[in-house]
Design a protein around this motif. Structure first.
Motif, PDB file in Angstrom:
ATOM      1  N   ARG A  43      32.813  42.035  -2.767  1.00 58.08           N
ATOM      2  CA  ARG A  43      31.551  42.275  -3.463  1.00 58.08           C
ATOM      3  C   ARG A  43      30.491  41.246  -3.066  1.00 58.08           C
ATOM      4  NH1 ARG A  43      34.763  43.309  -8.077  1.00 58.08           N
ATOM      5  NH2 ARG A  43      34.157  41.322  -9.016  1.00 58.08           N
ATOM      6  N   LEU A  44      30.952  40.057  -2.736  1.00 59.25           N
ATOM      7  CA  LEU A  44      30.014  39.001  -2.369  1.00 59.25           C
ATOM      8  C   LEU A  44      29.499  39.136  -0.937  1.00 59.25           C
ATOM      9  CD1 LEU A  44      31.919  35.942  -3.887  1.00 59.25           C
ATOM     10  CD2 LEU A  44      29.758  36.880  -4.708  1.00 59.25           C
ATOM     11  N   ALA A  45      30.355  39.574  -0.027  1.00 67.86           N
ATOM     12  CA  ALA A  45      29.976  39.544   1.401  1.00 67.86           C
ATOM     13  C   ALA A  45      30.646  40.665   2.174  1.00 67.86           C
ATOM     14  CB  ALA A  45      30.346  38.185   2.005  1.00 67.86           C
ATOM     15  N   SER A  46      30.292  41.878   1.880  1.00 68.55           N
ATOM     16  CA  SER A  46      30.934  43.023   2.530  1.00 68.55           C
ATOM     17  C   SER A  46      30.542  43.182   3.994  1.00 68.55           C
ATOM     18  CB  SER A  46      30.605  44.313   1.770  1.00 68.55           C
ATOM     19  OG  SER A  46      29.219  44.587   1.843  1.00 68.55           O
ATOM     20  N   ARG A  47      29.498  42.475   4.427  1.00 66.03           N
ATOM     21  CA  ARG A  47      29.056  42.600   5.815  1.00 66.03           C
ATOM     22  C   ARG A  47      29.666  41.529   6.719  1.00 66.03           C
ATOM     23  NH1 ARG A  47      24.780  44.188   2.672  1.00 66.03           N
ATOM     24  NH2 ARG A  47      23.930  46.264   3.153  1.00 66.03           N
ATOM     25  N   VAL A  48      30.611  40.766   6.198  1.00 62.26           N
ATOM     26  CA  VAL A  48      31.317  39.752   6.992  1.00 62.26           C
ATOM     27  C   VAL A  48      32.657  40.329   7.422  1.00 62.26           C
ATOM     28  CG1 VAL A  48      32.375  37.460   6.961  1.00 62.26           C
ATOM     29  CG2 VAL A  48      30.167  37.842   5.830  1.00 62.26           C
ATOM     30  N   ALA A  49      32.904  40.362   8.718  1.00 63.92           N
ATOM     31  CA  ALA A  49      34.106  41.003   9.249  1.00 63.92           C
ATOM     32  C   ALA A  49      35.384  40.372   8.712  1.00 63.92           C
ATOM     33  CB  ALA A  49      34.089  40.939  10.774  1.00 63.92           C
ATOM     34  N   ALA A  50      35.403  39.040   8.591  1.00 62.79           N
ATOM     35  CA  ALA A  50      36.592  38.355   8.099  1.00 62.79           C
ATOM     36  C   ALA A  50      36.929  38.764   6.672  1.00 62.79           C
ATOM     37  CB  ALA A  50      36.393  36.838   8.170  1.00 62.79           C
ATOM     38  N   VAL A  51      35.904  39.038   5.878  1.00 67.82           N
ATOM     39  CA  VAL A  51      36.114  39.489   4.499  1.00 67.82           C
ATOM     40  C   VAL A  51      36.713  40.892   4.503  1.00 67.82           C
ATOM     41  CG1 VAL A  51      34.955  40.138   2.363  1.00 67.82           C
ATOM     42  CG2 VAL A  51      34.319  38.022   3.548  1.00 67.82           C
ATOM     43  N   ARG A  52      36.196  41.775   5.372  1.00 65.47           N
ATOM     44  CA  ARG A  52      36.719  43.134   5.440  1.00 65.47           C
ATOM     45  C   ARG A  52      38.177  43.119   5.907  1.00 65.47           C
ATOM     46  NH1 ARG A  52      31.928  46.351   4.970  1.00 65.47           N
ATOM     47  NH2 ARG A  52      33.247  48.190   4.692  1.00 65.47           N
ATOM     48  N   GLU A  53      38.480  42.240   6.852  1.00 64.41           N
ATOM     49  CA  GLU A  53      39.854  42.137   7.341  1.00 64.41           C
ATOM     50  C   GLU A  53      40.796  41.636   6.247  1.00 64.41           C
ATOM     51  OE1 GLU A  53      42.334  39.584  10.666  1.00 64.41           O
ATOM     52  OE2 GLU A  53      40.265  40.170  11.106  1.00 64.41           O
ATOM     53  N   ALA A  54      40.379  40.590   5.530  1.00 69.80           N
ATOM     54  CA  ALA A  54      41.206  40.056   4.442  1.00 69.80           C
ATOM     55  C   ALA A  54      41.415  41.107   3.359  1.00 69.80           C
ATOM     56  CB  ALA A  54      40.556  38.808   3.851  1.00 69.80           C
ATOM     57  N   ALA A  55      40.354  41.851   3.041  1.00 66.53           N
ATOM     58  CA  ALA A  55      40.474  42.919   2.050  1.00 66.53           C
ATOM     59  C   ALA A  55      41.435  44.000   2.528  1.00 66.53           C
ATOM     60  CB  ALA A  55      39.101  43.522   1.764  1.00 66.53           C
ATOM     61  N   GLY A  56      41.424  44.254   3.829  1.00 68.07           N
ATOM     62  CA  GLY A  56      42.343  45.243   4.392  1.00 68.07           C
ATOM     63  C   GLY A  56      43.790  44.814   4.253  1.00 68.07           C
ATOM     64  N   PHE A  57      44.073  43.559   4.562  1.00 69.55           N
ATOM     65  CA  PHE A  57      45.451  43.082   4.463  1.00 69.55           C
ATOM     66  C   PHE A  57      45.919  43.024   3.005  1.00 69.55           C
ATOM     67  CE2 PHE A  57      44.945  41.466   8.844  1.00 69.55           C
ATOM     68  CZ  PHE A  57      46.114  41.993   9.374  1.00 69.55           C
TER      69      PHE A  57
END
Length: 280
Positions: A43-57
């Motif tokens: 929710r804080l930083a959905s446009r950061v790839a590392a955040v999307r990857e962590a959310a995926g895992f």
């Protein structure tokens, strides 16, 4: 990851970083809590790839395969990297689509993976074959120079274990015993239960050790777990309170890009609406 976070305002970057650290810390021992922290970071930083990857895992660890696949696709689109290709294929398996996982195993992206990634893709493809009931094809898929090599690499134990398990499923017990033994030799970190599988094949039964007489027990010898359960409840309450506090402390809420085809916008919670109403 640090370089990506530098694109955010300092305070926001620190908040996102704290949540990502909690995801990494909890994902093995408490996947649901890790998932909760990943949602805060998202929710804080959905446009950061590392955040999307962590959310995926985190979603993958809690078997939310559709969500995990969408997050991995987003991260791949942002970075252009094929590193996540094997886990994306495994998500397809989790969604009951082994044929798609096999299609991905034949795509050009596989050739761009490093050796570890190629071995991981081979494991996923073999799993997809087994999903389809093709045991012999799964065995053949795992036969590779990496399997035959005597050198021990980070993936060696898992590759040998998967091969042994496929052999056993096909009724080739003697070969399976041999390969479970080879997996155990390579498994210095206890990543597999090869020792248990060998013991099972050899007919060895394990008996629980006697309960320590110093433990609090009832007269019939049953351990009294009331105190332990109370402590666990207290810990769960503390974790929940910590997550809630982190959510309340969030000053900036970033929702999914409406132009992102992989996503529907996040529903705004009542708490978010109340906070935004107070600020207006």
């Amino acid at each position: 990851m640090r370089q990506e976070l530098l694109s955010l305002p300092k305070g926001l970057a620190e908040e996102v970083s704290k949540n990502l650290v909690m995801v990494a810390r909890l994902i093995d021992e408490d996947p649901e809590q890790a998932y909760a922290y990943s949602r805060i970071a998202l929710r804080l930083a959905s446009r950061v790839a590392a955040v999307r990857e962590a959310a995926g895992f985190a979603a993958y660890a809690t078997q939310k395969y559709s969500e995990a696949l969408a997050e991995f696709r987003a991260a791949k689109r942002m970075t252009g990297s094929v590193e996540l290709w094997p886990v994306m294929a495994d998500c397809e398996r989790g969604l009951g689509r082994p044929e798609r996982a096999l299609d991905m195993a034949g795509e050009p992206e596989v050739q761009k993976l490093d050796k570890a990634g190629q071995v991981e893709m081979r494991l996923v493809a073999a799993g997809a074959r087994r999903d389809q009931g093709q045991l012999e094809a799964a065995i053949v898929t795992l036969q590779s120079p990496e399997l035959a090599s005597n050198a021990v690499q980070p993936w060696t134990a898992r590759l040998r274990y998967a091969y042994a398990d496929a052999l056993l499923a096909a009724g080739r017990e003697d070969e399976a015993r041999e390969w479970f033994g080879k997996a155990l030799e390579a498994d210095k970190d206890g990543a597999t239960d090869a020792s248990d599988r060998l013991a099972e094949l050899d007919g060895v039964e394990f008996v629980d050790a006697a309960i320590d007489p110093s433990d609090d027990e009832d007269r019939d010898g049953t351990q009294n777990l009331v105190d332990d359960e109370d402590e666990d409840d207290d810990e769960d309450d503390e974790d929940a309170a910590e997550i809630a506090a982190a959510e309340r402390a969030t000053d900036v809420t970033e929702y999914y890009d409406e132009d992102d085809e992989e996503y529907e916008p996040l529903e705004q919670s009542a708490a978010d609406a109340e906070v935004r109403g107070d600020k207006a």
